[in-house]
Design a protein around this motif. Sequence first.
Motif: not given
Length: 122
Positions: A5-8, A20-22, A116
């Motif tokens: 799950v990615e975010s950022g 970015l985070s995963c 993302t």
Amino acid sequence: QVQLVESGGGLVQPGGSLRLSCAASGTISSINVMGWYRQAPGEERELVAIMSRTGSTNYADSAKDRFTVSRDFAKNTVWLQMNSLKPEDTAVYYCNAVGVTSMSVFYGGQYWGKGTLVTVSS
């Protein structure tokens, strides 16, 4: 079952920065290689930066000196710090994991997040 799950992602002006985070979820003991790929509209997916369990890294030429990949091996998390962003960095960024050990079983395949979107524009 491994999920990434990615975010950022988001909109940033040229010259700006994003991180970015995963995070990988599931019953995971270790992941051999984690990192980031990207796909711009009309283009093929390409490597951005990856890091192995030994800490060795591989960067695309376009990412060197601007992007930094890092990992928390215990938490099965990978980050991508992106600085000095350019409009040509606009793309969907995908988290990737290769070689997952789960409950003492090694799975040599690769896993992808859903991506993302990073948009670099003024």
